[in-house]
Design an enzyme around this catalytic site. Structure first.
Site, PDB file in Angstrom:
ATOM      1  N   HIS A  93     -30.309  17.924 -20.198  1.00  0.00           N
ATOM      2  CA  HIS A  93     -28.866  17.839 -19.841  1.00  0.00           C
ATOM      3  C   HIS A  93     -28.170  17.056 -20.811  1.00  0.00           C
ATOM      4  CE1 HIS A  93     -29.599  20.298 -16.485  1.00  0.00           C
ATOM      5  NE2 HIS A  93     -30.420  19.379 -16.106  1.00  0.00           N
TER       6      HIS A  93
ATOM      7  N   GLU B  94     -22.060  20.273 -22.431  1.00  0.00           N
ATOM      8  CA  GLU B  94     -22.337  19.519 -21.143  1.00  0.00           C
ATOM      9  C   GLU B  94     -20.701  19.414 -20.776  1.00  0.00           C
ATOM     10  OE1 GLU B  94     -24.741  18.976 -19.083  1.00  0.00           O
ATOM     11  OE2 GLU B  94     -26.208  19.611 -20.978  1.00  0.00           O
TER      12      GLU B  94
ATOM     13  N   ASP C 205     -31.091  19.488 -25.336  1.00  0.00           N
ATOM     14  CA  ASP C 205     -31.212  21.005 -24.915  1.00  0.00           C
ATOM     15  C   ASP C 205     -31.257  22.100 -26.037  1.00  0.00           C
ATOM     16  OD1 ASP C 205     -31.866  19.849 -22.360  1.00  0.00           O
ATOM     17  OD2 ASP C 205     -29.878  20.745 -21.469  1.00  0.00           O
TER      18      ASP C 205
ATOM     19  N   ASP D 205     -25.252  24.387 -27.028  1.00  0.00           N
ATOM     20  CA  ASP D 205     -25.237  23.916 -25.604  1.00  0.00           C
ATOM     21  C   ASP D 205     -24.058  23.021 -25.597  1.00  0.00           C
ATOM     22  OD1 ASP D 205     -26.825  23.588 -23.147  1.00  0.00           O
ATOM     23  OD2 ASP D 205     -26.475  21.486 -23.497  1.00  0.00           O
TER      24      ASP D 205
END
Length: 229
Positions: A184, A28, A189, A26
């Site tokens: 997030h 960001e 996540d 994951d």
């Protein structure tokens, strides 16, 4: 006799996904353009398979990342993910350090599992894969373990299994607790996505969907031929 010989063929990770080593990812970011927008956070979890053929989360790594030189920073993206890129407590590292650390962890796991290549598993995987691949290209880190375009998308898999494509709703359908306040965060996540993927793979096994009867017959025939030789 080796451990792999003692464990049934379909209960070995290397035989579950055609030699691919699944890695949950994951990211960001500061936007949607992997070539131009900053990669700000990255987390990864490798998987292992027990002797009964059930998948479990294994090793993990997590990095806060400094924006690369000249990167675009979209304020709306920062508002969405809550990242303060100027906070010294982030402990951010360079893209080079993050990608190097990520690939080292993955290559170790891939080797231990006797897999031939790694494959990204992510929720809406094309997005995460694009940022990982762009960062790998920018940093010039060699021996990228990932397949260049193959991926497992848990949004698609959850849509098939639960009729849900949003991560939180898919997790709840699988009875996996999900704290919306921690969403997030790349690490949180990734942890939930890893649980979701493992649940779906294991549930398919429990339902008798894997190995398929044709695969069982094929494996038995192969074993018989090897014994005859």
């Amino acid at each position: 006799m080796s451990d792999s010989q003692e464990i049934p063929y379909h209960n070995q990770l290397k035989n579950r996904f055609r030699g691919y080593f699944p890695v949950i990812i994951d990211v960001e970011t500061a936007g949607f353009d992997a070539k131009k927008d900053a990669l700000l956070e990255l987390a990864a979890i490798t998987l292992k398979m027990d002797e009964n053929g059930y998948l479990h989360p294994d090793q993990k790594c997590h990095f806060h990342i400094e924006p690369f030189e000249g990167a675009n920073i979209n304020p709306e993206s920062l508002k969405f993910n809550g990242i303060d890129i100027h906070n010294p407590l982030r402990g951010a590292v360079s893209e080079l350090d993050a990608i190097t650390g990520l690939f080292q962890m993955i290559r170790r796991g891939q080797k231990d599992a006797d897999c031939q290549r790694s494959i990204i598993v992510a929720h809406n995987a094309a997005f995460d894969q694009s940022f990982v691949m762009a960062a790998a290209e920018r940093t010039g880190v060699k021996r990228n373990p990932f397949h260049p375009f193959g991926m497992f998308d848990t949004a698609s898999l959850a849509g098939l299994m639960f009729g849900q494509t949003v991560l939180v709703k898919a997790c709840l359908a699988a009875k996996i607790p999900f704290d919306g306040k921690q969403a997030h965060s790349a690490l949180y996540d990734t942890e939930r996505t890893a649980e979701l993927f493992c649940y779906m793979v294991n549930h398919l096994k429990d339902l008798g969907g894997f190995p398929h009867i044709s695969q069982i017959d094929e494996t038995e025939n192969t074993a018989e031929n090897q014994t005859a030789l």
